[in-house]
Design a protein around this motif. Structure first.
Motif, PDB file in Angstrom:
ATOM      1  N   MET A 162      20.044  69.863 107.271  1.00  0.00           N
ATOM      2  CA  MET A 162      19.974  68.440 107.029  1.00  0.00           C
ATOM      3  C   MET A 162      20.883  68.078 105.851  1.00  0.00           C
ATOM      4  O   MET A 162      20.804  68.684 104.784  1.00  0.00           O
ATOM      5  N   THR A 163      21.723  67.105 106.037  1.00  0.00           N
ATOM      6  CA  THR A 163      22.646  66.662 104.996  1.00  0.00           C
ATOM      7  C   THR A 163      21.887  65.903 103.919  1.00  0.00           C
ATOM      8  O   THR A 163      21.103  65.008 104.218  1.00  0.00           O
ATOM      9  N   PRO A 164      22.102  66.282 102.663  1.00  0.00           N
ATOM     10  CA  PRO A 164      21.437  65.550 101.578  1.00  0.00           C
ATOM     11  C   PRO A 164      21.963  64.118 101.480  1.00  0.00           C
ATOM     12  O   PRO A 164      23.068  63.821 101.917  1.00  0.00           O
ATOM     13  N   THR A 165      21.175  63.263 100.886  1.00  0.00           N
ATOM     14  CA  THR A 165      21.561  61.862 100.703  1.00  0.00           C
ATOM     15  C   THR A 165      22.424  61.709  99.451  1.00  0.00           C
ATOM     16  O   THR A 165      22.465  62.599  98.591  1.00  0.00           O
ATOM     17  N   ALA A 166      23.055  60.561  99.336  1.00  0.00           N
ATOM     18  CA  ALA A 166      23.827  60.256  98.126  1.00  0.00           C
ATOM     19  C   ALA A 166      22.916  60.292  96.909  1.00  0.00           C
ATOM     20  O   ALA A 166      23.318  60.758  95.839  1.00  0.00           O
ATOM     21  N   SER A 167      21.680  59.841  97.069  1.00  0.00           N
ATOM     22  CA  SER A 167      20.728  59.840  95.959  1.00  0.00           C
ATOM     23  C   SER A 167      20.403  61.265  95.504  1.00  0.00           C
ATOM     24  O   SER A 167      20.341  61.544  94.307  1.00  0.00           O
ATOM     25  N   THR A 168      20.221  62.157  96.452  1.00  0.00           N
ATOM     26  CA  THR A 168      19.936  63.562  96.127  1.00  0.00           C
ATOM     27  C   THR A 168      21.109  64.200  95.400  1.00  0.00           C
ATOM     28  O   THR A 168      20.938  64.860  94.367  1.00  0.00           O
ATOM     29  N   ILE A 169      22.302  64.001  95.940  1.00  0.00           N
ATOM     30  CA  ILE A 169      23.506  64.566  95.319  1.00  0.00           C
ATOM     31  C   ILE A 169      23.718  63.960  93.935  1.00  0.00           C
ATOM     32  O   ILE A 169      24.037  64.673  92.976  1.00  0.00           O
ATOM     33  N   ALA A 170      23.509  62.655  93.801  1.00  0.00           N
ATOM     34  CA  ALA A 170      23.679  61.982  92.507  1.00  0.00           C
ATOM     35  C   ALA A 170      22.731  62.565  91.463  1.00  0.00           C
ATOM     36  O   ALA A 170      23.129  62.805  90.318  1.00  0.00           O
ATOM     37  N   LEU A 171      21.489  62.793  91.840  1.00  0.00           N
ATOM     38  CA  LEU A 171      20.513  63.355  90.913  1.00  0.00           C
ATOM     39  C   LEU A 171      20.905  64.774  90.494  1.00  0.00           C
ATOM     40  O   LEU A 171      20.893  65.115  89.309  1.00  0.00           O
ATOM     41  N   GLU A 172      21.286  65.586  91.463  1.00  0.00           N
ATOM     42  CA  GLU A 172      21.680  66.966  91.144  1.00  0.00           C
ATOM     43  C   GLU A 172      22.957  66.998  90.310  1.00  0.00           C
ATOM     44  O   GLU A 172      23.090  67.829  89.403  1.00  0.00           O
ATOM     45  N   PHE A 173      23.875  66.101  90.587  1.00  0.00           N
ATOM     46  CA  PHE A 173      25.099  65.991  89.793  1.00  0.00           C
ATOM     47  C   PHE A 173      24.755  65.615  88.358  1.00  0.00           C
ATOM     48  O   PHE A 173      25.242  66.231  87.401  1.00  0.00           O
ATOM     49  N   SER A 174      23.880  64.645  88.193  1.00  0.00           N
ATOM     50  CA  SER A 174      23.458  64.224  86.849  1.00  0.00           C
ATOM     51  C   SER A 174      22.788  65.366  86.106  1.00  0.00           C
ATOM     52  O   SER A 174      23.080  65.610  84.930  1.00  0.00           O
ATOM     53  N   GLN A 175      21.915  66.093  86.774  1.00  0.00           N
ATOM     54  CA  GLN A 175      21.236  67.229  86.146  1.00  0.00           C
ATOM     55  C   GLN A 175      22.247  68.294  85.729  1.00  0.00           C
ATOM     56  O   GLN A 175      22.144  68.853  84.628  1.00  0.00           O
ATOM     57  N   SER A 176      23.226  68.547  86.582  1.00  0.00           N
ATOM     58  CA  SER A 176      24.247  69.550  86.263  1.00  0.00           C
ATOM     59  C   SER A 176      25.121  69.110  85.101  1.00  0.00           C
ATOM     60  O   SER A 176      25.476  69.931  84.241  1.00  0.00           O
ATOM     61  N   LEU A 177      25.471  67.825  85.059  1.00  0.00           N
ATOM     62  CA  LEU A 177      26.255  67.325  83.926  1.00  0.00           C
ATOM     63  C   LEU A 177      25.485  67.457  82.622  1.00  0.00           C
ATOM     64  O   LEU A 177      26.041  67.864  81.600  1.00  0.00           O
ATOM     65  N   HIS A 178      24.208  67.119  82.655  1.00  0.00           N
ATOM     66  CA  HIS A 178      23.384  67.261  81.455  1.00  0.00           C
ATOM     67  C   HIS A 178      23.335  68.714  80.994  1.00  0.00           C
ATOM     68  O   HIS A 178      23.418  68.976  79.789  1.00  0.00           O
ATOM     69  N   ALA A 179      23.206  69.640  81.930  1.00  0.00           N
ATOM     70  CA  ALA A 179      23.163  71.061  81.577  1.00  0.00           C
ATOM     71  C   ALA A 179      24.496  71.517  80.989  1.00  0.00           C
ATOM     72  O   ALA A 179      24.524  72.334  80.063  1.00  0.00           O
ATOM     73  N   CYS A 180      25.577  70.958  81.493  1.00  0.00           N
ATOM     74  CA  CYS A 180      26.916  71.333  81.031  1.00  0.00           C
ATOM     75  C   CYS A 180      27.243  70.729  79.668  1.00  0.00           C
ATOM     76  O   CYS A 180      27.793  71.404  78.803  1.00  0.00           O
ATOM     77  N   LEU A 181      26.896  69.469  79.472  1.00  0.00           N
ATOM     78  CA  LEU A 181      27.342  68.742  78.280  1.00  0.00           C
ATOM     79  C   LEU A 181      26.322  68.666  77.159  1.00  0.00           C
ATOM     80  O   LEU A 181      26.690  68.596  75.994  1.00  0.00           O
ATOM     81  N   GLY A 182      25.055  68.598  77.495  1.00  0.00           N
ATOM     82  CA  GLY A 182      24.035  68.421  76.467  1.00  0.00           C
ATOM     83  C   GLY A 182      23.807  66.949  76.151  1.00  0.00           C
ATOM     84  O   GLY A 182      24.588  66.084  76.557  1.00  0.00           O
ATOM     85  N   PRO A 183      22.736  66.661  75.420  1.00  0.00           N
ATOM     86  CA  PRO A 183      22.322  65.268  75.221  1.00  0.00           C
ATOM     87  C   PRO A 183      23.308  64.406  74.433  1.00  0.00           C
ATOM     88  O   PRO A 183      23.524  63.237  74.772  1.00  0.00           O
ATOM     89  N   GLU A 184      23.910  64.940  73.399  1.00  0.00           N
ATOM     90  CA  GLU A 184      24.809  64.130  72.564  1.00  0.00           C
ATOM     91  C   GLU A 184      26.047  63.694  73.344  1.00  0.00           C
ATOM     92  O   GLU A 184      26.430  62.518  73.331  1.00  0.00           O
ATOM     93  N   GLN A 185      26.665  64.627  74.041  1.00  0.00           N
ATOM     94  CA  GLN A 185      27.850  64.282  74.821  1.00  0.00           C
ATOM     95  C   GLN A 185      27.491  63.368  75.992  1.00  0.00           C
ATOM     96  O   GLN A 185      28.270  62.474  76.335  1.00  0.00           O
ATOM     97  N   MET A 186      26.319  63.565  76.599  1.00  0.00           N
ATOM     98  CA  MET A 186      25.913  62.672  77.688  1.00  0.00           C
ATOM     99  C   MET A 186      25.716  61.247  77.187  1.00  0.00           C
ATOM    100  O   MET A 186      26.109  60.298  77.865  1.00  0.00           O
TER     101      MET A 186
END
Length: 93
Positions: free
Chosen positions: A1-25
């Protein structure tokens, strides 16, 4: 089943937070709010955000870089990115 844009957006946001940290986000969100050019996302000021989103797609067995991949996944890529950005890259569902 293909994920939705909302699912991908959430996972992308979580990954960015893990990569950058709170200050850079916080800085990404603030810069994006001040940006007047719609296609600009300041996550690129701190990392290769395309690779972060690409990893999310690969996690779902979708490869936009494969032959014909952007035809298959390009619209979802754009929708997910724009949705994540419009939500200020929030990590809650």
């Amino acid at each position: 089943m293909t994920p939705t844009a909302s699912t991908i957006a959430l996972e992308f946001s979580q990954s960015l937070h893990a990569c950058l940290g709170p200050e850079q986000m916080r800085e990404v969100v603030e810069r994006n709010r001040m940006e007047t050019t719609p296609g600009i996302c300041h996550s690129h000021d701190f990392c290769d955000a395309n690779m972060v989103l690409y990893a999310v797609f690969l996690h779902h067995d979708m490869d936009p870089a494969s032959e014909g991949g952007m035809e298959l996944h390009g619209a979802l890529w754009d929708q997910a990115w724009n949705l994540a950005k419009s939500r200020d890259f929030r990590v809650e569902g």
